[in-house]
Scaffold this active site. Structure first.
Site, PDB file in Angstrom:
ATOM      1  N   GLU A 262       3.782  -3.925  10.443  1.00  0.00           N
ATOM      2  CA  GLU A 262       4.728  -3.641   9.376  1.00  0.00           C
ATOM      3  C   GLU A 262       6.141  -3.935   9.877  1.00  0.00           C
ATOM      4  O   GLU A 262       6.380  -3.953  11.084  1.00  0.00           O
ATOM      5  CB  GLU A 262       4.648  -2.158   8.983  1.00  0.00           C
ATOM      6  CG  GLU A 262       3.313  -1.745   8.408  1.00  0.00           C
ATOM      7  CD  GLU A 262       2.956  -2.544   7.170  1.00  0.00           C
ATOM      8  OE1 GLU A 262       3.634  -2.427   6.149  1.00  0.00           O
ATOM      9  OE2 GLU A 262       1.983  -3.320   7.231  1.00  0.00           O
TER      10      GLU A 262
ATOM     11  N   LYS B  76      -3.797   3.216   3.005  1.00  0.00           N
ATOM     12  CA  LYS B  76      -4.957   2.433   2.546  1.00  0.00           C
ATOM     13  C   LYS B  76      -6.140   3.331   2.192  1.00  0.00           C
ATOM     14  O   LYS B  76      -6.799   3.130   1.169  1.00  0.00           O
ATOM     15  CB  LYS B  76      -5.338   1.408   3.619  1.00  0.00           C
ATOM     16  CG  LYS B  76      -4.229   0.366   3.818  1.00  0.00           C
ATOM     17  CD  LYS B  76      -4.450  -0.450   5.071  1.00  0.00           C
ATOM     18  CE  LYS B  76      -3.344  -1.461   5.290  1.00  0.00           C
ATOM     19  NZ  LYS B  76      -3.383  -2.063   6.613  1.00  0.00           N
TER      20      LYS B  76
ATOM     21  N   GLY C 163       2.564 -11.503  13.156  1.00  0.00           N
ATOM     22  CA  GLY C 163       2.779 -11.137  11.743  1.00  0.00           C
ATOM     23  C   GLY C 163       1.829 -10.069  11.252  1.00  0.00           C
ATOM     24  O   GLY C 163       1.620  -9.936  10.050  1.00  0.00           O
TER      25      GLY C 163
ATOM     26  N   GLY D 268      -2.115 -10.397   8.496  1.00  0.00           N
ATOM     27  CA  GLY D 268      -1.782 -11.797   8.751  1.00  0.00           C
ATOM     28  C   GLY D 268      -1.539 -12.532   7.444  1.00  0.00           C
ATOM     29  O   GLY D 268      -1.973 -12.111   6.373  1.00  0.00           O
TER      30      GLY D 268
ATOM     31  N   LYS E 198       0.821  -1.229   0.000  1.00  0.00           N
ATOM     32  CA  LYS E 198       0.000   0.000   0.000  1.00  0.00           C
ATOM     33  C   LYS E 198       0.840   1.259   0.000  1.00  0.00           C
ATOM     34  O   LYS E 198       0.440   2.281  -0.575  1.00  0.00           O
ATOM     35  CB  LYS E 198      -0.971   0.002   1.186  1.00  0.00           C
ATOM     36  CG  LYS E 198      -0.310  -0.194   2.548  1.00  0.00           C
ATOM     37  CD  LYS E 198      -0.360  -1.628   2.984  1.00  0.00           C
ATOM     38  CE  LYS E 198       0.709  -1.932   3.993  1.00  0.00           C
ATOM     39  NZ  LYS E 198       0.568  -3.219   4.620  1.00  0.00           N
TER      40      LYS E 198
HETATM   41  N1  HSE Z   1       0.443  -3.735   9.310  1.00  0.00           N
HETATM   42  C1  HSE Z   1      -0.791  -3.850   8.637  1.00  0.00           C
HETATM   43  C2  HSE Z   1      -1.910  -3.891   9.690  1.00  0.00           C
HETATM   44  C3  HSE Z   1      -0.775  -5.102   7.812  1.00  0.00           C
HETATM   45  O1  HSE Z   1      -1.603  -4.023  10.876  1.00  0.00           O
HETATM   46  O2  HSE Z   1      -3.058  -3.764   9.339  1.00  0.00           O
HETATM   47  C4  HSE Z   1      -1.774  -5.117   6.734  1.00  0.00           C
HETATM   48  O3  HSE Z   1      -1.607  -4.097   5.821  1.00  0.00           O
END
Ligand code: HSE
Length: 443
Positions: A190, A205, A187, A302, A105
């Site tokens: 970022e 986003k 996971g 995830g 993104k």
């Molecule tokens: N780091 C982002 C979040 C991952 O926590 O939403 C998905 O883009």
């Protein structure tokens, strides 16, 4: 059976998920599409690590050129982080005539114009369903399912990590750092989690969604972004008494030829469906003039949820390659690329506000504050002053002071900021006043 060869560049949390789905769901994908999607090569800088989904040696690429120069590879799945490297890769891949699927993104929000214009010139498709809200098919919803609508407003929870942290702090009383560590281990975060915490990830986003909804590029440097770094439990607790829940909300809405694009901690009425979205879940509300209000909900981060969206783009592009649908359709469906959106300046926002002053408990203070609000044409909706503050709050205030919360009706940001500054400068409040925007029916 038609066969499409693809390659993945970047073998992290999402890359492993994509490989797992492509390998383990081969048959399901063939049954559903009539196409064999062959994961031919994967490139990562270091193959000496432990991977969640280990690959056979013949799938491993040791240089990018192995992929870029392979004429049998039609789609490159870009799953690296950052901006510079993936931008270079995307531009090279387009030159080589390879379609691109990306979950990046940051890349699209900040360099999308360059990539999409180049892709259009070369007749290349860019799939980016996974770039927003992980597994939720919100890009397709905006581009296809809601195409008949003028979109009036999009707002939602677009960052799983911060929602996970806020939920853990609120519901389980976890410390910020512990909740963040858990989000990283799962996971969700970022590689650089400050992008989650300071609101940049959610801003990337919403910039993408605003582009799709309002048909133009967003100058990312003009998006208003605030993160959750400075949120105090006191405000969360006080607003709860007024019936509001704190979330990090991303908003895009259009009015008078302009589009407001912003991310900030926001109080939502506790009966708003977004107030009930907890943990790593994301949710997006989209309002269209024909459809009314719609809500999209699912895991926003995830490995497998994000991989689910990546695979949907791979399949989509694979189908168009095998059906020979190319350039013409892509150009007509992407007309939005050719203009820049006119973004509303912060001072011109109109919304509701929660303002907390720290005041000495003396006669006349509330009257003074409310007279300044009246002077700036700000209507007060509710007032809350705590005589005895609950334990969690007590320690944070200077001795002899109490928190005084004012909830406003819809007001101009410019007026609100001026009123708070005047009150602050007048010396009848102590410390820094807190301003948090409120989103509800009224605005
Ligand atoms: N780091 C982002 C979040 C991952 O926590 O939403 C998905 O883009």
């Amino acid at each position: 059976m038609k066969e499409i060869n693809i390659a993945i560049v970047g073998y992290g949390v999402v890359g492993n998920g994509v490989a797992k789905i492509l390998e383990e769901k081969k048959q399901l994908l063939q049954d559903k599409t009539g196409i064999f999607i062959n994961l031919k090569k994967v490139f990562t800088r270091n193959w000496n690590k432990k991977f969640a989904y280990p690959l056979h040696e013949e799938k491993k690429a040791y240089s990018l050129d192995e992929i870029l120069n392979d004429d049998n590879i039609s789609i490159i799945v870009e799953l690296t982080g950052g901006i510079d490297f993936p931008l270079e890769l995307a531009l090279k891949a387009i030159e080589k005539g390879k379609h691109i699927v990306t979950a990046n993104k940051a890349l699209l929000a900040e360099k999308g114009k360059q990539i999409f214009l180049k892709a259009e010139e070369k007749g290349i498709r860019i799939g980016f369903e996974a770039s927003v809200a992980g597994g939720i098919p919100i890009i397709r919803a905006l581009r296809e399912g809601l195409v008949a609508n003028q979109i009036t407003k999009i707002y939602g929870i677009l960052n799983g990590t911060t929602n996970y942290i806020l939920t853990s702090m609120l519901n389980e009383g976890k410390e910020f750092e512990i909740a963040l560590k858990e989000a990283q281990e799962l996971g969700y975060a970022e590689a650089d989690p400050t992008l989650d915490i300071n609101g940049t990830d959610a801003a990337h986003k919403i910039a993408i969604l605003a582009s799709l909804a309002y048909g133009g590029f967003v100058d990312f440097s003009k998006v208003h972004i605030e993160g959750i770094e400075n949120i105090s439990l006191m405000d969360i607790e006080l607003a709860k008494e007024l019936g509001y829940i704190l979330k990090l909300i991303a908003i895009a809405k259009s009015h008078d030829g302009e589009v407001e694009v912003r991310v900030h901690p926001t109080f939502l009425p506790s009966d708003n469906p977004l107030a009930k979205v907890d943990g790593v879940f994301n949710a997006v509300m989209v309002e269209g003039d024909a459809v009314g209000e719609t809500m999209f909900y699912g895991k926003g981060a995830g490995s497998l949820p994000t991989a689910s969206a990546v695979v949907s783009d791979i399949v989509d592009i694979a189908k168009s390659i095998s059906n020979n649908i190319g350039r013409e359709i892509e150009i007509t469906s992407m007309n939005w690329k050719h203009k820049d959106l006119n973004l509303t300046k912060v001072k011109d926002f109109f919304t509701r506000y929660y303002v907390r002053f720290t005041v000495p408990d003396k006669t006349g203070i509330l009257a003074k504050i409310s007279s300044v609000f009246a002077k700036y044409n700000i209507s007060i909706a509710a007032v809350l002053q705590k005589e005895k503050v609950i334990n969690k709050i007590k320690e944070e205030l200077p001795k002899g002071t109490v928190p005084l919360v004012i909830l406003t009706h819809t007001a101009s940001e410019n007026n609100l900021q001026s009123a708070v500054k005047e009150i602050q400068d007048s010396g009848f409040v102590e410390g820094k006043s807190i301003i948090i925007r409120v989103e509800d029916e009224e605005n």
